[in-house]
Design an enzyme around this catalytic site. Structure first.
Site, mmCIF file in Angstrom:
data_model
loop_
_atom_site.group_PDB
_atom_site.id
_atom_site.type_symbol
_atom_site.label_atom_id
_atom_site.label_comp_id
_atom_site.label_asym_id
_atom_site.label_seq_id
_atom_site.Cartn_x
_atom_site.Cartn_y
_atom_site.Cartn_z
ATOM 1 C CB SER A 195 2.993 -4.401 4.039
ATOM 2 O OG SER A 195 1.848 -4.237 4.839
ATOM 3 C CG LEU A 196 -1.338 -5.350 -0.467
ATOM 4 C CD1 LEU A 196 -2.579 -6.154 -0.155
ATOM 5 C CD2 LEU A 196 -1.647 -4.088 -1.231
ATOM 6 C CG HIS A 221 3.046 -3.421 9.517
ATOM 7 N ND1 HIS A 221 2.729 -4.740 9.246
ATOM 8 C CD2 HIS A 221 2.918 -2.755 8.339
ATOM 9 C CE1 HIS A 221 2.446 -4.856 7.951
ATOM 10 N NE2 HIS A 221 2.556 -3.672 7.391
ATOM 11 N NE ARG A 240 -2.532 -7.517 5.370
ATOM 12 C CZ ARG A 240 -1.838 -6.441 5.022
ATOM 13 N NH1 ARG A 240 -2.326 -5.626 4.094
ATOM 14 N NH2 ARG A 240 -0.670 -6.180 5.576
ATOM 15 C CD GLN A 254 2.013 -8.595 6.567
ATOM 16 O OE1 GLN A 254 0.892 -8.095 6.698
ATOM 17 N NE2 GLN A 254 2.536 -8.897 5.402
ATOM 18 C CD GLN A 257 -2.818 0.966 2.514
ATOM 19 O OE1 GLN A 257 -2.907 -0.098 3.105
ATOM 20 N NE2 GLN A 257 -3.501 2.040 2.877
#
Length: 311
Positions: free
Chosen positions: A93-94, A202, A118, A251, A13
């Protein structure tokens, strides 16, 4: 001739922008827009072609859009033979969900379900406990951890969220905490650049999203896959032995260890070329700072694939 060992990386993202799907519109991979739409309930073509950038900042829309474009880039690169020699995947991440899909660990329908849930869960967590993020530049992880601890000692919320590259560490927390971190940053030889986000990603602020995602993960099957995927939370490569449901939940509330992940790709896994697949070149720029000895290729449109298969 033995193919060059390739690592595939997928952005997260923050790389979204209006018209991000336009370069892929006339490719075979464009059919993925319809598939993702069916499984997510969103008009993905609208998101990728016409939705303004400020609307795409919305967490759930941003994540679905970036994920789809990353898979389009992967599909076209694979179709033209540019990924022959791929030995491992990783995503920021994503981007980890695109990596798991590319590696055959997740089916497309399951991956879309998880990305959709998510994104919505993280957006709801933002509303429950608003937060923000900043990037600390000019100093290392030890100094960033000391700074975050100092802010927390004052009763404010700040944690390390992304270990991106040498001299670049992301922080998450409350607006007040990030503001205080910005004031204290010169004391550790750094500067804090604030990010335009509404959530402390996070970090413990995402605990409600992690709990919600865990429930969805119970119904998803993770296959052994055909390539190892380097996990964000510990920078270790996993094949069929990975507890991906547990890693995915962690995560959301743990730092993304991207610098270590890249070193795992170029060191332990032997990648001599890394291909970034998706919008922008954020990961390319980070990788140049992490390991200047590795070749990095950005595939953010079909034009980037011309001649790549022959390299």
């Amino acid at each position: 001739m033995t193919p060059t060992p390739i690592g595939l990386v997928f952005p997260g993202q923050g790389t979204q922008r209006q018209g991000m799907g336009e370069p892929w519109r006339d490719t075979t991979a464009w059919s993925l827009a319809g598939e993702v739409s069916r499984h997510s309930g969103e008009d993905v073509e609208e998101l990728l072609l016409r939705t303004p950038t400020d609307v795409l900042r919305r967490t759930d829309l941003a994540q679905l859009s970036v994920f789809t474009v990353a898979l389009m880039a992967h599909a076209e690169a694979a179709r033209c033979g540019a990924l022959d020699g791929a030995v491992a995947c990783a995503g920021h991440s994503l981007g980890e969900y695109a990596a798991l899909t590319a590696a055959g660990v997740l089916t497309l329908p399951d991956a879309v379900t998880l990305v959709t849930e998510r994104g919505q869960a993280m957006r709801d967590a933002e509303r429950l406990r608003p937060g923000t993020m900043g990037v600390l530049v000019g100093t290392g992880l030890p100094e960033a951890e000391v700074l975050a601890a100092e802010v927390r000692a004052e009763g404010l919320d700040v944690w390390v969220a992304n270990v991106n590259a040498p001299g670049q560490t992301g922080l998450s927390g409350s607006a007040e905490g990030i503001g205080r971190a910005a004031e204290l940053a010169p004391g550790v030889g750094a500067k804090l650049i604030r990010l335009s986000v509404g959530g402390a990603f996070h970090s413990p602020f995402m605990a409600p999203a992690a709990e919600r995602l865990a429930r969805t993960l119970r119904d998803v099957r993770f296959a052994p896959g055909n390539l190892p995927v380097v996990a964000n939370v510990d920078a270790k490569p996993y094949t069929g032995d990975g507890d991906w449901p547990e890693l995915a939940v962690r995560q959301l509330v743990s730092p993304v260890r991207w610098e270590e992940s890249v070193r795992t790709l170029t060191g332990q896994l032997g990648c001599r070329r890394i291909v970034e697949l998706g919008p922008g070149r954020v990961l390319t720029n980070l990788i140049h700072r992490i390991d200047r000895g590795v070749e990095v290729v950005t595939v953010d449109g079909p034009g980037a694939l011309e001649g790549l298969a022959a390299v």
